[in-house]
Design a protein around this motif. Structure first.
Motif, short mmCIF file in Angstrom:
data_model
loop_
_atom_site.label_atom_id
_atom_site.label_comp_id
_atom_site.label_asym_id
_atom_site.label_seq_id
_atom_site.Cartn_x
_atom_site.Cartn_y
_atom_site.Cartn_z
N TYR A 19 -13.31 50.17 -0.56
CA TYR A 19 -12.80 51.50 -0.61
C TYR A 19 -13.11 52.14 -2.23
O TYR A 19 -12.70 51.36 -3.12
CB TYR A 19 -11.54 51.77 -0.45
CG TYR A 19 -10.90 53.11 -0.73
CD1 TYR A 19 -11.75 54.40 -1.00
CD2 TYR A 19 -9.45 53.28 -0.39
CE1 TYR A 19 -11.20 55.56 -0.88
CE2 TYR A 19 -9.13 54.71 -0.73
CZ TYR A 19 -9.64 55.70 -0.88
OH TYR A 19 -9.46 57.12 -1.09
N GLN A 21 -13.31 54.73 -4.96
CA GLN A 21 -12.69 55.87 -5.44
C GLN A 21 -13.54 56.44 -6.69
O GLN A 21 -13.25 55.91 -7.68
CB GLN A 21 -11.35 55.86 -5.52
CG GLN A 21 -10.32 55.54 -4.40
CD GLN A 21 -8.99 55.10 -4.53
OE1 GLN A 21 -8.72 54.15 -4.94
NE2 GLN A 21 -8.22 56.32 -4.33
N ASN A 22 -14.30 57.39 -6.51
CA ASN A 22 -15.15 57.92 -7.47
C ASN A 22 -14.48 59.35 -8.24
O ASN A 22 -15.21 60.10 -8.51
CB ASN A 22 -16.62 58.47 -6.96
CG ASN A 22 -17.17 57.31 -6.38
OD1 ASN A 22 -17.49 56.18 -7.33
ND2 ASN A 22 -17.80 57.21 -5.37
N ASN A 23 -13.10 59.30 -8.15
CA ASN A 23 -12.41 60.14 -9.12
C ASN A 23 -12.78 61.61 -8.37
O ASN A 23 -12.78 62.41 -9.03
CB ASN A 23 -12.74 60.08 -10.49
CG ASN A 23 -12.28 58.85 -11.15
OD1 ASN A 23 -11.20 58.24 -11.04
ND2 ASN A 23 -13.14 58.46 -12.12
N SER A 24 -12.89 61.39 -7.19
CA SER A 24 -13.17 62.60 -6.43
C SER A 24 -12.08 63.52 -6.09
O SER A 24 -10.98 63.16 -5.70
CB SER A 24 -13.88 62.35 -5.07
OG SER A 24 -14.33 63.59 -4.56
N LYS A 25 -11.89 64.97 -6.31
CA LYS A 25 -11.04 65.72 -5.88
C LYS A 25 -11.59 66.51 -4.59
O LYS A 25 -10.89 67.38 -4.19
CB LYS A 25 -10.94 66.94 -7.07
CG LYS A 25 -10.22 66.19 -8.28
CD LYS A 25 -9.89 67.28 -9.51
CE LYS A 25 -9.54 66.58 -10.62
NZ LYS A 25 -9.26 67.57 -11.68
N LEU A 29 -14.06 62.38 2.24
CA LEU A 29 -14.51 61.23 1.82
C LEU A 29 -15.54 60.79 2.91
O LEU A 29 -15.45 61.26 4.08
CB LEU A 29 -13.51 60.09 1.72
CG LEU A 29 -12.68 59.63 2.72
CD1 LEU A 29 -13.10 59.02 3.77
CD2 LEU A 29 -11.24 58.61 2.02
N ASN A 56 -19.97 62.05 -6.45
CA ASN A 56 -18.63 61.98 -6.80
C ASN A 56 -18.03 62.25 -5.44
O ASN A 56 -16.82 63.20 -5.38
CB ASN A 56 -18.23 63.35 -7.54
CG ASN A 56 -16.95 63.26 -8.44
OD1 ASN A 56 -16.56 62.00 -8.69
ND2 ASN A 56 -16.17 64.30 -8.74
N ASP A 58 -15.74 60.02 -2.50
CA ASP A 58 -14.98 58.78 -2.23
C ASP A 58 -15.74 58.31 -0.90
O ASP A 58 -16.11 58.84 -0.23
CB ASP A 58 -13.51 58.88 -1.89
CG ASP A 58 -12.65 59.03 -3.06
OD1 ASP A 58 -13.37 59.16 -4.32
OD2 ASP A 58 -11.45 59.62 -3.08
N THR A 97 -4.79 59.00 2.98
CA THR A 97 -5.52 59.92 1.88
C THR A 97 -5.33 61.57 1.97
O THR A 97 -5.62 62.19 1.08
CB THR A 97 -6.76 59.49 1.68
OG1 THR A 97 -7.57 59.89 2.57
CG2 THR A 97 -7.04 57.98 1.32
N LYS A 99 -7.54 63.08 3.36
CA LYS A 99 -8.61 63.56 3.33
C LYS A 99 -9.51 63.67 4.58
O LYS A 99 -9.30 62.81 5.49
CB LYS A 99 -9.84 62.83 2.42
CG LYS A 99 -9.35 62.71 1.00
CD LYS A 99 -10.33 62.00 0.02
CE LYS A 99 -9.93 62.07 -1.43
NZ LYS A 99 -10.75 63.37 -2.24
#
Length: 256
Positions: A19, A21-25, A29, A56, A58, A97, A99
């Motif tokens: 997993y 996590q690319n600091n994505s908002k 994902l 960017n 996840d 998450t 998402k």
């Protein structure tokens, strides 16, 4: 860079996954599911992970049961095993998450992505099939079984694009277990999100007609099929990987 993790399940089985996590908002994902006899470190998986990093997003990747670092022996697996493996990752890793999911799958992973995209349709942002092997074991493998092998436990040895026997054997129980997941004999598949299908014209393992048939029965009206003249089933050539990245870029730009 994220390291591989192990998801331990109550029944003693375990799943190797990654997993990142690319600091994505972003609200979604990517879940990447590899094909039969591959793993989450193969070229397509790495290309998708690289794409996710650059954009960017996840991403979750996993090794199916019997592959890579996950539980089990490949020759003993059934379609139920692989479906439950993916479902566990969705329910225990991704759903918490909050998402939505872009399901991306190659070959067997493509078929699993379609199955999961339908089951988790309210959580599915998009589906991408790369040489999706829908109904693979009954449509493609079963007709190839020789008469003298039909009553054996292991009924067929896989042959890939190279034409050389692989040492990968398909069991009768795998074929039988797969039948309830078949889609091409249905009137429709209840997925209504954007769907992108990529297939090679020189794929000797799964014909591009499989993706055409799937596009015809899926309910979504937002379906695009990309046929690549020089793409085989493995999709490991650099120009093929670049074509995959181009499709992904177009999809992400469309979704945003």
């Amino acid at each position: 860079m994220a390291q591989n993790s192990i998801l331990n399940l109550e029944d003693g089985k375990y799943i190797s996954y990654k997993y990142v996590q690319n600091n994505s908002k972003k609200e979604y994902l990517i879940l990447y599911i590899h094909g039969y006899s591959d793993n989450m470190k193969e070229a397509k998986a790495n290309k998708i992970e690289e794409f996710a990093y650059k954009n960017n997003i996840d991403i979750v990747k996993l090794d199916l049961y019997g592959h890579g670092g996950s539980w089990g022996k490949k020759v003993e697996m059934t379609m139920d095993d692989w479906y439950n493996c993916c479902k566990s990752v969705v329910e225990k890793i991704i759903l918490p998450t909050n998402k939505k999911i872009i399901f991306i799958g190659s070959s067997l992973g493509g078929w699993l992505s379609y199955i999961l995209g339908e089951e988790f349709k309210d959580k599915t942002k998009a589906v991408v099939g790369i040489a999706g092997a829908v109904d693979f074991f009954t449509e493609i493998i079963e007709p190839l079984i020789k008469e003298e092998d039909k009553d054996k436990e292991l009924v067929y040895e896989m042959v890939y694009d190279s034409g050389v026997p692989s040492g990968d054997f398909i069991s009768r129980k795998l074929i039988e277990s797969s039948k309830k997941y078949n889609m091409l004999n249905r009137k429709n598949v209840n997925i209504k999100c954007p769907i992108r299908l990529i297939h090679g014209l020189i794929d000797t393992v799964v014909s591009y007609n499989c993706s055409i048939k799937f596009a015809q029965i899926v309910e979504s009206e937002d379906v695009k099929l990309y046929l690549e003249k020089t793409m085989n089933h493995d999709l490991t050539r650099q120009n093929n990987l670049n074509a995959l990245e181009k499709v992904m870029n177009e999809l992400i730009n469309y979704l945003e």
